[in-house]
Design an enzyme around this catalytic site. Structure first.
Site, PDB file in Angstrom:
ATOM      1  CG  HIS A  59      -6.720   9.552   1.043  1.00 45.80           C
ATOM      2  ND1 HIS A  59      -6.795   8.256   0.579  1.00 45.80           N
ATOM      3  CD2 HIS A  59      -7.083  10.344   0.006  1.00 45.80           C
ATOM      4  CE1 HIS A  59      -7.178   8.268  -0.686  1.00 45.80           C
ATOM      5  NE2 HIS A  59      -7.376   9.523  -1.062  1.00 45.80           N
ATOM      6  N   GLY A 104     -13.883   8.699  -7.418  1.00 42.15           N
ATOM      7  CA  GLY A 104     -12.549   9.262  -7.619  1.00 42.15           C
ATOM      8  C   GLY A 104     -11.468   8.714  -6.717  1.00 42.15           C
ATOM      9  CB  CYS A 141      -0.932  -0.015   1.209  1.00 40.85           C
ATOM     10  SG  CYS A 141      -1.799   1.549   1.432  1.00 40.85           S
ATOM     11  CG  HIS A 168      -3.939   3.921   3.733  1.00 38.34           C
ATOM     12  ND1 HIS A 168      -2.921   3.144   4.292  1.00 38.34           N
ATOM     13  CD2 HIS A 168      -4.287   4.827   4.679  1.00 38.34           C
ATOM     14  CE1 HIS A 168      -2.682   3.560   5.529  1.00 38.34           C
ATOM     15  NE2 HIS A 168      -3.501   4.592   5.786  1.00 38.34           N
TER      16      HIS A 168
HETATM   17  P1  5GP Z   1      -7.854   9.804  -4.148  1.00 38.19           P
HETATM   18  O1  5GP Z   1      -7.937   9.983  -5.639  1.00 38.19           O
HETATM   19  O2  5GP Z   1      -7.641   8.361  -3.783  1.00 38.19           O
HETATM   20  O3  5GP Z   1      -8.997  10.432  -3.386  1.00 38.19           O
HETATM   21  O4  5GP Z   1      -6.594  10.628  -3.673  1.00 38.19           O
HETATM   22  C1  5GP Z   1      -5.300  10.136  -3.787  1.00 38.19           C
HETATM   23  C2  5GP Z   1      -4.392  11.335  -3.759  1.00 38.19           C
HETATM   24  O5  5GP Z   1      -3.091  10.885  -3.497  1.00 38.19           O
HETATM   25  C3  5GP Z   1      -4.342  12.094  -5.086  1.00 38.19           C
HETATM   26  O6  5GP Z   1      -4.759  13.444  -4.889  1.00 38.19           O
HETATM   27  C4  5GP Z   1      -2.882  11.987  -5.496  1.00 38.19           C
HETATM   28  O7  5GP Z   1      -2.384  13.177  -6.085  1.00 38.19           O
HETATM   29  C5  5GP Z   1      -2.184  11.679  -4.210  1.00 38.19           C
HETATM   30  N1  5GP Z   1      -0.981  10.864  -4.350  1.00 38.19           N
HETATM   31  C6  5GP Z   1      -0.834   9.772  -5.152  1.00 38.19           C
HETATM   32  N2  5GP Z   1       0.409   9.270  -5.027  1.00 38.19           N
HETATM   33  C7  5GP Z   1       1.054  10.078  -4.137  1.00 38.19           C
HETATM   34  C8  5GP Z   1       2.389  10.057  -3.610  1.00 38.19           C
HETATM   35  O8  5GP Z   1       3.233   9.209  -3.928  1.00 38.19           O
HETATM   36  N3  5GP Z   1       2.705  11.046  -2.729  1.00 38.19           N
HETATM   37  C9  5GP Z   1       1.816  12.011  -2.346  1.00 38.19           C
HETATM   38  N4  5GP Z   1       2.233  12.931  -1.473  1.00 38.19           N
HETATM   39  N5  5GP Z   1       0.545  12.047  -2.831  1.00 38.19           N
HETATM   40  C10 5GP Z   1       0.183  11.090  -3.709  1.00 38.19           C
HETATM   41 ZN    ZN Z   2      -2.276   1.303   3.657  1.00 37.72          ZN
END
Ligand code: 5GP
Ligand code: ZN
Length: 113
Positions: A99, A92, A3, A97
């Site tokens: 967040h 989206g 993860c 994990h």
């Molecule tokens: P989700 O799309 O799952 O709601 O949000 C995932 C977020 O994680 C995205 O906004 C993406 O830019 C961010 N993200 C993905 N990979 C990384 C990473 O390796 N480091 C950081 N700091 N953010 C990441």
């Molecule tokens: Zn995790």
């Protein structure tokens, strides 16, 4: 450990951490969608909001309060900020994990895209 966010929490992968405590690790989103874009990530691996149980009530409350505190520290308490949990791919979610996105520093539309 496969993860991505578990690996960031453990320090195996670098991130710009903005605060850390025993329960959560907030860090800057690598692809910011606003001048402030922080992800509040619990240390515990929880795949999505669908997997949050009553046992997590205190954790989730603390995540939300941390979001408001970080926004306040940066001067956005009154100007406004957006908090988002994307749950599942259709909404989206790309990292499975839990967040909490905290975004601020621009105008946000409603309804969201
Ligand atoms: P989700 O799309 O799952 O709601 O949000 C995932 C977020 O994680 C995205 O906004 C993406 O830019 C961010 N993200 C993905 N990979 C990384 C990473 O390796 N480091 C950081 N700091 N953010 C990441
Ligand atoms: Zn995790």
């Amino acid at each position: 450990m496969s993860c991505l966010f578990c690996r960031i929490v453990s320090g195996e992968i670098a991130a710009t951490k903005v605060h850390e405590d025993e329960r959560m690790v907030p860090f800057a989103d690598v692809n910011p969608q606003a001048p402030m874009h922080v992800l509040i990530v619990p240390r515990e691996h929880i795949a999505s909001l669908n997997d949050v149980t009553e046992a997590h009530d205190e954790l989730v409350g603390a995540m939300l309060r941390r979001a408001a505190a970080l926004a306040r520290e940066r001067g956005y308490a009154d100007r406004g900020f957006r908090t988002v949990f994307n749950c599942q791919a259709g909404a989206g979610q790309t990292v499975f994990h839990l967040h909490l996105h905290v975004l601020a520093g621009r105008t946000f539309n409603w309804p969201p895209g």
